[in-house]
Design a protein around this motif. Structure first.
Motif, short mmCIF file in Angstrom:
data_model
loop_
_atom_site.label_atom_id
_atom_site.label_comp_id
_atom_site.label_asym_id
_atom_site.label_seq_id
_atom_site.Cartn_x
_atom_site.Cartn_y
_atom_site.Cartn_z
N SER A 681 0.82 -1.21 0.00
CA SER A 681 0.00 0.00 0.00
C SER A 681 0.86 1.26 0.00
O SER A 681 0.39 2.34 0.40
CB SER A 681 -0.91 0.00 1.23
N GLY A 682 2.13 1.16 -0.39
CA GLY A 682 2.99 2.32 -0.39
C GLY A 682 2.60 3.31 -1.47
O GLY A 682 1.71 3.09 -2.29
N ASN A 683 3.35 4.45 -1.45
CA ASN A 683 3.10 5.49 -2.43
C ASN A 683 4.41 5.83 -3.11
O ASN A 683 5.27 6.49 -2.50
CB ASN A 683 2.53 6.74 -1.77
N PRO A 684 4.62 5.38 -4.32
CA PRO A 684 3.75 4.51 -5.11
C PRO A 684 3.84 3.07 -4.60
O PRO A 684 4.84 2.69 -4.01
CB PRO A 684 4.35 4.63 -6.51
N PRO A 685 2.81 2.27 -4.88
CA PRO A 685 2.82 0.88 -4.42
C PRO A 685 3.83 0.05 -5.22
O PRO A 685 4.08 0.34 -6.39
CB PRO A 685 1.39 0.42 -4.64
N LEU A 686 4.39 -0.99 -4.55
CA LEU A 686 5.31 -1.91 -5.19
C LEU A 686 4.69 -3.30 -5.20
O LEU A 686 4.03 -3.70 -4.25
CB LEU A 686 6.64 -1.94 -4.45
N SER A 687 4.94 -4.02 -6.32
CA SER A 687 4.41 -5.37 -6.49
C SER A 687 5.55 -6.35 -6.67
O SER A 687 6.64 -5.98 -7.12
CB SER A 687 3.46 -5.44 -7.70
N ASN A 688 5.25 -7.62 -6.36
CA ASN A 688 6.25 -8.67 -6.49
C ASN A 688 5.54 -9.97 -6.78
O ASN A 688 4.51 -10.28 -6.17
CB ASN A 688 7.05 -8.79 -5.20
N MET A 689 6.04 -10.71 -7.82
CA MET A 689 5.47 -12.03 -8.13
C MET A 689 6.31 -13.09 -7.42
O MET A 689 7.51 -13.20 -7.67
CB MET A 689 5.47 -12.27 -9.64
N SER A 690 5.70 -13.84 -6.56
CA SER A 690 6.37 -14.89 -5.80
C SER A 690 5.80 -16.23 -6.18
O SER A 690 4.64 -16.34 -6.59
CB SER A 690 6.17 -14.65 -4.29
N ILE A 691 6.62 -17.26 -6.08
CA ILE A 691 6.24 -18.62 -6.42
C ILE A 691 6.06 -19.39 -5.12
O ILE A 691 6.94 -19.41 -4.26
CB ILE A 691 7.29 -19.30 -7.29
N ILE A 692 4.94 -20.04 -4.97
CA ILE A 692 4.70 -20.93 -3.85
C ILE A 692 4.61 -22.35 -4.38
O ILE A 692 3.91 -22.63 -5.37
CB ILE A 692 3.39 -20.54 -3.10
#
Length: 902
Positions: A681-692
């Motif tokens: 929820s940061g400004n700007p928001p950061l995303s990350n694709m993780s593998i489970i």
């Protein structure tokens, strides 16, 4: 001696009334004695006396005095009861230096009227006849009237005490008195005495002539041993019948001055304060006299003989002559001048009469105790010292004082105070317990830039207050000048620790702040240079001249060097003084978080049943940033590959958690990589694709994966599983066969017969034996007897005695077996046995048969002939066993065993 009758009643005597007159001749060296003729008349007879000019008299009885002419008179009014009075009169001849003593006895009786005396001088009365007893006789039992006159009622008399002087020289037995009864004219009477001193211990001090009634003392008396005796006189007839009642006899031992006064202690210790006023009590000495304390013999008087030292006066003390109390008599006691007096005290009996009395001495040690009559005084009026700035617990100056009071006492111990000159309390004065000096000590650091010098005023006093009337001396105050030395002080950072705030991620080379130091040495022209002392992440640089701080790298709040969002660095500021000084400062950088870290999916692995609705996977995220750059998070599946959204689905639970589950009804067991996109929820928001990694497996009715399903889910087929099981079985079989083979081989080894006896097997044993020899007496032997001689010369030339000749047989030598170069262990037994057989069959092998030659001893030998020795064997004996002993005993076996005929 002449006795005069008093005109007053017989039992009262007035002073100065003449009683008896003593002639000087009665005090002679030989013998004087008294004869009692009547109750009031005494005659004294003397003989062999020399001239008595210049003789002085005195008496030991205070009731009587003796004049210069020997007249004895009463010294005061006396009420006398009818009794016997005894006292001693002493005569002194100071020219001849001689002394004589005489005992005077006075019998006090009732007054005799002139009418009675007149009748006694006339015709004898028919109504009363008084028989005058002999001059040495007492009638303890009263006389009775005859039958022709009146008869008085019988009563007992009171016998006056008998006085016996102690230490009498005798001769003994010495007669004291004669006792008789008026009945002894009619019948024979026997007299006896009983009591202590007669028939009770001490025994036989007194005895009595049973027929005449004369009582004697048998030895010298000692009043200090026993002062009086109580005896009873008895009168019985020859049959032991009592004819008179027992009469009490009291014998008193007259005291003589034969004991000196004895002090309780030979040394007395006392004390008195210096400066005491006259009449101050000091101490008491006591002496005891064993003589009678009611007479002058036991009356002790005291006096001071000497006083040492005699300063400031020879009579500093006096003593009460009767009580022995020593008091001061003069002023001027000063401990600083005289610390102790030694006084010799003399005790004299006879009321202190030095001419007649006996004396003894004791020592009284009088210590003059200290009082605070001397105020402490400084030895000088000013003191000086210096102290480096910024130093504490440094002794600046030593203040010396003089005090004449007793050292190491409250009157001597000094107490120092700073009166003025130190308003900030930089200094204190401590007292040295040994030297009593005052040590001016710095307790609070001084600053040269603030105070270059101090002017202190100090005062000294004692722990104990001054004595009454003593004033403080003007020398009890002094001045102390203290100079402060300037030293090179280290630069300091005014704001230490300094805190700045900035966002993380600032670029390299950014100016953060100026961290400058101040040099406190204002009077020194010095330059300050800066350097980095501690920079854990090496993120900062500092300008060496002005202290400007810049970044050398990007500051990251998430670094391991950050503690509670703060980064600390330490810098050094050093001057160029001599010697150089440096100071440190700490810079604290508070880093504000920015959204520079994408969230990470948790967990990384999970498992789920191959059929839906049995269980789900809870997922969340972790973010290195802090609020507000973290949750709530957004979880979603990517669109590519399409199988992900086809097989799986995500359900949101809250801002931080979601659930991953199967979308289809059945998914084959196995391992699946499921990608998930997480956004913060940061400004700007950061995303990350993780593998489970999700493990899909068959489950039981409880929703738990089965064992086979877990293996299958791991990605192994049925064929692979069977191959693994076959390999395990083969491996176990091989191990079992190897164990069986090893056990069988061990059994064969134990059952195999050895080639030799185990006790004789020395292959694995190395036996080492020490050589043992006899003593010195066993060393005298000839080794040549054991050796094969080369020639016979030494044997033939040997002295008479036993001669031994060893002869080696001549013949073919047998062949011994040759040991193989590489023998087999099993052949060792065979090799030894073959060598033993060859040695037994070898006649050339030592020891050889020996010929012993004996010398002829000649006729007359004490040894008997051996020809008389016969075999004791009677009968046949089997000697066939000699054939079993080998070839060496073959000849012996032939001789005795009847061997085979050749």
């Amino acid at each position: 001696m002449e006795i005069l009758q008093s005109e007053q009643p017989a039992n009262r005597v007035s002073p100065k009334k003449l009683i008896l007159h003593l002639s000087p001749k009665m005090f002679c060296k030989e013998r004087s004695y008294l004869k009692h003729l009547a109750p009031c008349l005494i005659y004294v007879k003397f003989s062999s006396c020399s001239s008595t000019n210049g003789v002085e008299y005195e008496t030991n009885n205070l009731d009587f005095k003796v004049g210069a002419d020997g007249t004895v008179f009463a010294a005061q009014d006396m009420q006398l009861i009818p009794r016997q009075i005894a006292f001693m009169v002493t005569a002194w001849d100071y020219q001849a230096m001689e002394r004589w003593d005489a005992i005077i006895r006075l019998l006090v009786g009732e007054k005799i009227s002139s009418h009675s005396i007149h009748k006694q001088k006339g015709k004898k009365s028919t109504s009363l006849e008084i028989m005058q007893p002999p001059n040495d006789m007492l009638l303890p039992w009263p006389q009775h009237q005859n039958s022709n006159g009146l008869r008085r009622q019988k009563r007992d008399w009171v016998i006056p005490p008998i006085n016996v002087p102690e230490n009498s020289r005798g001769p003994f037995p010495q007669q004291l008195v004669r006792i008789r009864s008026d009945k002894d004219n009619d019948i024979p009477i026997r007299y006896s005495i009983t009591g202590v001193g007669a028939d009770q211990p001490p025994m036989e001090v007194f005895n009595i002539d049973s027929m005449s009634g004369r009582m004697y003392v048998t030895r010298p008396m000692d009043r200090e041993e026993r002062a009086s005796y109580h005896l009873r006189a008895h009168a019985v007839d020859m049959n032991g019948n009592k004819v008179e009642n027992p009469i009490d006899l009291y014998i008193y031992v007259i005291d003589m001055n034969d004991n000196r006064p004895e002090f309780i202690n030979q040394v007395y210790n006392g004390s008195v304060d210096e400066g005491s006023k006259p009449g101050t009590y000091v101490m008491t000495v006591t002496a005891n006299d064993a003589d009678d304390s009611t007479t002058a013999n036991g009356m002790v008087r005291y006096r001071i003989v000497t006083q040492t030292p005699q300063s400031p006066s020879q009579n500093m003390f006096t003593i009460n002559s009767e009580t022995g109390d020593i008091v001061t008599v003069a002023a001027g006691l000063d401990r600083e001048k005289v610390q102790q007096y030694t006084v010799i005290v003399q005790a004299t009996d006879m009321e202190g009469n030095l001419n007649y009395g006996l004396s003894n001495t004791a020592t009284a040690i009088i210590t003059v105790t200290d009082v605070n009559d001397n105020p402490p005084e400084f030895t000088t009026s000013t003191y000086a010292g210096e102290v480096p700035e910024n130093r504490v617990e440094v002794v600046v100056a030593n203040l010396t004082v003089m005090d004449r009071d007793q050292p190491h006492s409250p009157n001597w111990n000094a107490v120092y105070r700073i009166i003025s000159g130190d308003p900030s309390g930089h200094f204190s004065i401590r007292t040295d317990p040994v030297t009593n000096e005052g040590m001016v000590t710095v307790v609070k650091a001084v600053d040269y830039e603030m105070n270059r010098a101090f002017m202190l005023t100090v005062m000294v006093s004692n722990q104990a207050p001054l004595a009454s009337g003593i004033q403080m001396s003007f020398q009890s105050t002094a001045g102390v000048t203290i100079s402060v030395m300037d030293i090179n002080e280290a630069p300091y950072f005014p704001s230490n620790h300094k805190l700045i705030r900035l966002e993380e991620g600032v670029p390299m080379g950014t100016v953060l702040t100026t961290f400058s130091a101040v040099d406190p040495d204002r009077f020194m022209q010095q330059a300050v240079r800066y350097s980095k002392l501690s920079d854990p992440a090496n993120w900062l640089n500092i300008n060496a001249t002005n202290g400007q701080i810049t970044t050398a790298a990007v500051l990251d709040r998430e670094s391991v060097y950050i503690k509670n969002n703060v980064y600390e660095a330490t810098f050094l500021a050093a001057d160029n003084g001599i010697p150089p000084a440096s100071g440190t400062g700490t810079l604290q950088i508070y880093l504000i978080d920015i959204n520079d870290n994408a969230p990470e999916l948790l967990p990384k692995e999970a498992q789920v049943c191959e059929k839906p609705n049995l269980n789900v996977i809870n997922i969340t995220a972790a973010d290195a940033d802090i609020d507000p750059n973290i949750g709530p998070y957004v979880f979603e599946l990517p669109f590519m590959p399409s199988a992900v959204r086809k097989n799986w689905t995500i359900t949101r639970l809250n801002g931080d958690y979601a659930q991953l589950s199967l979308r289809i009804m059945y998914l084959e067991a196995g391992m699946y990589d499921v990608p998930i996109i997480v956004t913060d929820s940061g400004n700007p928001p950061l995303s990350n694709m993780s593998i489970i990694k999700v493990k899909v497996c068959p489950c039981d009715e409880n929703g738990d994966c089965t064992t086979i399903g877990a293996v299958a889910a791991a990605g192994l087929g049925t064929g692979a599983i069977i191959a693994i099981l076959i390999c395990i079985i083969i491996l176990l079989t091989m191990v079992l066969l190897f164990v069986v083979w090893m056990k069988r081989r061990e059994k064969e080894r134990h059952t195999k017969q050895l080639l030799i006896d185990p006790e004789d097997d020395v292959r694995d044993n190395i036996l080492k034996y020490d050589e043992e020899g006899g003593g010195e007496e066993d060393q005298d032997y000839d080794l040549s007897q054991l050796q094969q001689p080369e020639t016979m010369d030494h044997v033939l030339n040997k002295a008479p005695g036993v001669r031994r000749v060893d002869e080696r047989p001549v013949g073919a030598e047998p062949q011994y077996p040759i040991r193989p170069v590489v023998p087999h262990p099993g052949d060792i037994g065979d090799f030894i046995n073959e060598g033993l057989r060859a040695a037994d069959n070898d006649p050339t092998a030592p020891p050889y048969d020996s010929l012993l030659v004996f010398d002829y001893e000649g006729s007359g030998s004490t040894a008997g002939s051996v020809s008389s020795l016969n075999s004791s064997s009677s009968g046949d004996q089997d000697y066939d066993y000699l054939n079993d002993w080998g070839p060496r005993f073959k000849k012996l076996a032939d001789m005795y065993g009847g061997g085979d005929e050749d």
